[in-house]
Design an enzyme around this catalytic site. Structure first.
Site, PDB file in Angstrom:
ATOM      1  N   GLU A   7      -4.518  -7.630   4.293  1.00 30.65           N
ATOM      2  CA  GLU A   7      -3.687  -6.554   4.842  1.00 30.65           C
ATOM      3  C   GLU A   7      -2.898  -7.117   6.026  1.00 30.65           C
ATOM      4  O   GLU A   7      -3.449  -7.831   6.863  1.00 30.65           O
ATOM      5  CB  GLU A   7      -4.574  -5.391   5.302  1.00 30.65           C
ATOM      6  CG  GLU A   7      -3.796  -4.195   5.822  1.00 30.65           C
ATOM      7  CD  GLU A   7      -4.713  -3.043   6.243  1.00 30.65           C
ATOM      8  OE1 GLU A   7      -5.887  -3.302   6.550  1.00 30.65           O
ATOM      9  OE2 GLU A   7      -4.245  -1.899   6.254  1.00 30.65           O
ATOM     10  N   ARG A  52     -13.680  -5.106   2.492  1.00 29.84           N
ATOM     11  CA  ARG A  52     -12.610  -4.780   3.435  1.00 29.84           C
ATOM     12  C   ARG A  52     -12.893  -5.213   4.872  1.00 29.84           C
ATOM     13  O   ARG A  52     -12.070  -5.010   5.763  1.00 29.84           O
ATOM     14  CB  ARG A  52     -12.378  -3.262   3.426  1.00 29.84           C
ATOM     15  CG  ARG A  52     -11.662  -2.760   2.222  1.00 29.84           C
ATOM     16  CD  ARG A  52     -10.199  -3.139   2.250  1.00 29.84           C
ATOM     17  NE  ARG A  52      -9.444  -2.372   3.224  1.00 29.84           N
ATOM     18  CZ  ARG A  52      -8.439  -2.851   3.961  1.00 29.84           C
ATOM     19  NH1 ARG A  52      -8.077  -4.110   3.861  1.00 29.84           N
ATOM     20  NH2 ARG A  52      -7.803  -2.082   4.794  1.00 29.84           N
ATOM     21  N   HIS A  59      -9.121   6.785   2.528  1.00 30.29           N
ATOM     22  CA  HIS A  59      -9.658   7.013   3.873  1.00 30.29           C
ATOM     23  C   HIS A  59     -10.873   7.933   3.895  1.00 30.29           C
ATOM     24  O   HIS A  59     -10.953   8.861   4.716  1.00 30.29           O
ATOM     25  CB  HIS A  59      -8.550   7.501   4.823  1.00 30.29           C
ATOM     26  CG  HIS A  59      -8.413   6.632   6.021  1.00 30.29           C
ATOM     27  ND1 HIS A  59      -8.774   7.038   7.278  1.00 30.29           N
ATOM     28  CD2 HIS A  59      -8.013   5.361   6.136  1.00 30.29           C
ATOM     29  CE1 HIS A  59      -8.584   6.051   8.111  1.00 30.29           C
ATOM     30  NE2 HIS A  59      -8.119   5.010   7.448  1.00 30.29           N
ATOM     31  N   GLU A  89      -8.890   2.285  -2.132  1.00 30.29           N
ATOM     32  CA  GLU A  89      -9.657   1.910  -0.929  1.00 30.29           C
ATOM     33  C   GLU A  89     -10.433   3.089  -0.337  1.00 30.29           C
ATOM     34  O   GLU A  89      -9.904   4.197  -0.256  1.00 30.29           O
ATOM     35  CB  GLU A  89      -8.651   1.380   0.102  1.00 30.29           C
ATOM     36  CG  GLU A  89      -9.229   1.085   1.456  1.00 30.29           C
ATOM     37  CD  GLU A  89      -8.175   0.531   2.413  1.00 30.29           C
ATOM     38  OE1 GLU A  89      -7.097   0.116   1.942  1.00 30.29           O
ATOM     39  OE2 GLU A  89      -8.427   0.527   3.627  1.00 30.29           O
ATOM     40  N   TYR A 140      -2.634  11.238   7.983  1.00 29.62           N
ATOM     41  CA  TYR A 140      -2.854   9.817   8.216  1.00 29.62           C
ATOM     42  C   TYR A 140      -1.961   8.941   7.320  1.00 29.62           C
ATOM     43  O   TYR A 140      -1.794   9.227   6.141  1.00 29.62           O
ATOM     44  CB  TYR A 140      -4.327   9.469   7.929  1.00 29.62           C
ATOM     45  CG  TYR A 140      -4.546   8.017   7.659  1.00 29.62           C
ATOM     46  CD1 TYR A 140      -4.664   7.123   8.716  1.00 29.62           C
ATOM     47  CD2 TYR A 140      -4.554   7.524   6.360  1.00 29.62           C
ATOM     48  CE1 TYR A 140      -4.818   5.777   8.478  1.00 29.62           C
ATOM     49  CE2 TYR A 140      -4.705   6.175   6.114  1.00 29.62           C
ATOM     50  CZ  TYR A 140      -4.840   5.308   7.172  1.00 29.62           C
ATOM     51  OH  TYR A 140      -4.972   3.981   6.938  1.00 29.62           O
ATOM     52  N   GLU A 162     -13.989  -1.322   5.675  1.00 31.04           N
ATOM     53  CA  GLU A 162     -13.355  -1.629   6.963  1.00 31.04           C
ATOM     54  C   GLU A 162     -14.190  -1.116   8.132  1.00 31.04           C
ATOM     55  O   GLU A 162     -14.068  -1.626   9.242  1.00 31.04           O
ATOM     56  CB  GLU A 162     -11.913  -1.106   7.028  1.00 31.04           C
ATOM     57  CG  GLU A 162     -11.784   0.399   7.006  1.00 31.04           C
ATOM     58  CD  GLU A 162     -10.332   0.859   6.934  1.00 31.04           C
ATOM     59  OE1 GLU A 162      -9.580   0.331   6.108  1.00 31.04           O
ATOM     60  OE2 GLU A 162      -9.955   1.744   7.715  1.00 31.04           O
ATOM     61  N   TRP A 204     -11.340  11.404   7.903  1.00 34.63           N
ATOM     62  CA  TRP A 204      -9.890  11.187   7.897  1.00 34.63           C
ATOM     63  C   TRP A 204      -9.621   9.756   7.456  1.00 34.63           C
ATOM     64  O   TRP A 204     -10.501   8.919   7.447  1.00 34.63           O
ATOM     65  CB  TRP A 204      -9.283  11.408   9.287  1.00 34.63           C
ATOM     66  CG  TRP A 204      -9.647  10.353  10.248  1.00 34.63           C
ATOM     67  CD1 TRP A 204     -10.769  10.296  11.021  1.00 34.63           C
ATOM     68  CD2 TRP A 204      -8.914   9.172  10.547  1.00 34.63           C
ATOM     69  NE1 TRP A 204     -10.780   9.152  11.767  1.00 34.63           N
ATOM     70  CE2 TRP A 204      -9.651   8.440  11.497  1.00 34.63           C
ATOM     71  CE3 TRP A 204      -7.685   8.648  10.087  1.00 34.63           C
ATOM     72  CZ2 TRP A 204      -9.214   7.202  11.999  1.00 34.63           C
ATOM     73  CZ3 TRP A 204      -7.263   7.437  10.591  1.00 34.63           C
ATOM     74  CH2 TRP A 204      -8.036   6.730  11.533  1.00 34.63           C
ATOM     75  N   ARG A 262       0.868  -1.175   0.000  1.00 33.66           N
ATOM     76  CA  ARG A 262       0.000   0.000   0.000  1.00 33.66           C
ATOM     77  C   ARG A 262       0.906   1.227   0.000  1.00 33.66           C
ATOM     78  O   ARG A 262       1.900   1.264   0.729  1.00 33.66           O
ATOM     79  CB  ARG A 262      -0.883  -0.001   1.255  1.00 33.66           C
ATOM     80  CG  ARG A 262      -1.940   1.080   1.244  1.00 33.66           C
ATOM     81  CD  ARG A 262      -2.735   1.113   2.541  1.00 33.66           C
ATOM     82  NE  ARG A 262      -2.063   1.898   3.573  1.00 33.66           N
ATOM     83  CZ  ARG A 262      -2.664   2.375   4.669  1.00 33.66           C
ATOM     84  NH1 ARG A 262      -3.945   2.111   4.887  1.00 33.66           N
ATOM     85  NH2 ARG A 262      -1.995   3.079   5.550  1.00 33.66           N
ATOM     86  N   ASP A 305      -5.022   3.913  -0.069  1.00 31.28           N
ATOM     87  CA  ASP A 305      -6.158   4.125   0.826  1.00 31.28           C
ATOM     88  C   ASP A 305      -6.513   5.613   0.864  1.00 31.28           C
ATOM     89  O   ASP A 305      -5.699   6.437   1.282  1.00 31.28           O
ATOM     90  CB  ASP A 305      -5.790   3.644   2.239  1.00 31.28           C
ATOM     91  CG  ASP A 305      -6.989   3.545   3.159  1.00 31.28           C
ATOM     92  OD1 ASP A 305      -8.059   4.054   2.806  1.00 31.28           O
ATOM     93  OD2 ASP A 305      -6.837   2.946   4.249  1.00 31.28           O
TER      94      ASP A 305
HETATM   95  O1  EZ4 Z   1      -7.166   3.613   9.942  1.00 29.25           O
HETATM   96  O2  EZ4 Z   1      -7.193   0.508  11.576  1.00 29.25           O
HETATM   97  O3  EZ4 Z   1      -6.536   0.278   5.908  1.00 29.25           O
HETATM   98  N1  EZ4 Z   1      -6.291   0.512   7.025  1.00 29.25           N
HETATM   99  C1  EZ4 Z   1      -6.725   1.533   7.726  1.00 29.25           C
HETATM  100  C2  EZ4 Z   1      -6.378   1.509   9.191  1.00 29.25           C
HETATM  101  C3  EZ4 Z   1      -7.391   2.247  10.035  1.00 29.25           C
HETATM  102  C4  EZ4 Z   1      -7.302   1.877  11.472  1.00 29.25           C
HETATM  103  C5  EZ4 Z   1      -8.556   2.325  12.200  1.00 29.25           C
HETATM  104  O4  EZ4 Z   1      -8.704   1.591  13.328  1.00 29.25           O
HETATM  105  O5  EZ4 Z   1      -7.381   2.397   7.185  1.00 29.25           O
HETATM  106  O6  EZ4 Z   1      -5.104   1.984   9.419  1.00 29.25           O
HETATM  107 CO    CO Z   2      -8.179   1.637   5.262  1.00 26.98          CO
END
Ligand code: EZ4
Ligand code: CO
Length: 408
Positions: A345, A289, A218, A242, A159, A268, A408, A147, A216
């Site tokens: 992952e 996810r 996010h 993602e 992040y 997720e 975020w 990733r 990702d």
């Molecule tokens: O931010 O697990 O793809 N992985 C992620 C993670 C999440 C954290 C949140 O608990 O996006 O790093």
């Molecule tokens: Co993620």
């Protein structure tokens, strides 16, 4: 095999983990992961106060009946706290059933469908050279997929970017910080959209066409922004993009999908099959996810993945460090057994986590394997766990330049 007792263990070797430990009348101990990052004690209380009192005296073999009893009798359905608690019970019972059978859990789920599970690690960097170093470092450690997260010029705290250059032998980024309040990060969508495609292009040029690359987002984009990004990244053949939009709006993906062939992964933060109802039936995503830990256990996630399989949608189980070694083991047993496995992952836990959890899973040649111990293959040292007291930890918060709170 009757459940004699159950207890909730909260421990913090490297980070906070919540584990349900179930003991049966024949002396077996089953474990289930109940860790909900940043809201750990809510699940611990849900289990301790409302679920544990119902477990003693139940038939430990009756997994489906226990799942349905806890799901339906609560009346208040779904939600991350409820489904994480349910997952912990479910996984502990699967662990017990497999130990009782003397078989690794994957054998009870249908046996191995592959030799191991393709895993991806988290490469990141504050600039291009740090990012390339991080990718090389992951390749050296055996990762066959990575990733890619990169800092964006003008965004100071972000992040997914490792804090230090040349981050040692272990991935050092952990979103949950041990602070009394959430850390505040910055966000600027236009700066991100300008910067990212060039970085992915450079990574592809440097590392060649073979290496699977993931990214990702996010949950930070609107559907039309995500559509544009997906289209711009098409030449670089991403394995997946993602969480491109906030996950709770399933309809958003229709717009994204109509504009781009970049594969999409989402979920997720999902916890139930209902969260995927339209995404799967309308084939709006390519990867699921959800983790075993947050989606109602082996029973809950298997139901989602069987549904997804009908539409050629594959697993992409969430595997950050907040999925405990118990949750990771459960994921690996399920992933080894199902037909529609995609990728796993894998963010290795801190070394100190191993003082509490002993695991049998292995990582070699880019592939994870759950190991051959009966059950999940994980044990928890109760005395060691007691040495690591819970510490408040929060996930971060992102703000736009004018102070508006953003995803975020
Ligand atoms: O931010 O697990 O793809 N992985 C992620 C993670 C999440 C954290 C949140 O608990 O996006 O790093
Ligand atoms: Co993620």
């Amino acid at each position: 095999m009757i459940i004699e007792s159950a207890e909730v263990i909260v421990t913090s070797p490297g980070r906070n983990f919540v584990t349900l430990r179930v003991v049966t009348d024949d002396g077996l101990t089953g474990l289930g992961d109940a860790t909900l990052n940043g809201r750990e004690l809510a699940v611990a209380a849900y289990l301790r106060d409302h679920v544990v009192p119902l477990l003693a005296g139940r038939d430990a073999h009756a997994i489906e009946d226990t799942w349905q009893t806890l799901y339906r009798s609560a009346y208040w359905r779904r939600g991350p706290v409820t489904m994480t608690a349910l997952a912990a019970v479910d996984v502990a019972l699967w662990d017990l059933k497999a130990q009782r059978a003397g078989l690794p859990l994957y054998q009870l789920l249908g046996g191995a469908s592959r030799t191991g599970l393709l895993a991806y690690g988290h490469a990141s960097g504050r600039d291009r050279s740090e990012l390339f170093d991080s990718i090389r470092h992951h390749r050296e450690r055996g990762f066959a997929a990575v990733r890619i997260q990169t800092a964006v010029p003008g965004i100071t705290r972000q992040y997914g970017i490792a804090a230090q250059a040349g981050a040692g032998s272990r991935y050092d980024y952990e979103p949950a910080r041990r602070t009394a309040r959430p850390a505040e990060e910055d966000w600027d969508t236009r700066a991100y959209l300008r910067h990212l495609p060039g970085v992915i292009e450079a990574v592809r040029a440097e590392f060649g066409p073979e290496l699977p690359l993931l990214h990702d987002v996010h949950h930070r984009l609107t559907p039309i922004q995500a559509a544009r990004l997906g289209r711009e990244l098409e030449p670089y053949d991403l394995f997946w993009l993602e969480d491109c939009t906030p996950a709770e709006n399933q309809e958003a993906l229709r717009l994204v999908r109509s504009h781009t062939t970049t594969p999409l992964a989402i979920g997720e933060v999902f916890n139930s099959i209902v969260d995927y109802q339209h995404l799967i039936a309308e084939q709006l995503i390519d990867y699921v996810r959800s983790s075993v830990t947050h989606a109602g256990g082996i029973t809950g996630l298997r139901r989602i993945l069987d549904y997804a399989g009908m539409y050629q949608i594959k697993s992409g189980m969430h595997g950050p460090t907040d999925v405990s070694p118990v949750g990771m083991a459960a994921a690996l047993h399920l992933g080894l057994a199902i037909h529609n496995f995609g990728i796993q992952e894998y963010m290795p836990h801190a070394e100190v986590t191993g003082e509490v959890f002993d695991t049998s899973f292995t990582f070699a040649d880019g592939l994870l394997h759950p190991g051959e111990r009966p059950g999940l293959g994980v044990t928890l040292d109760v005395a060691a766990a007691a040495k690591f007291a819970y510490e408040p930890a929060y996930l971060p918060l992102a703000r736009l330049r004018d102070g508006t709170v953003h995803d975020w």
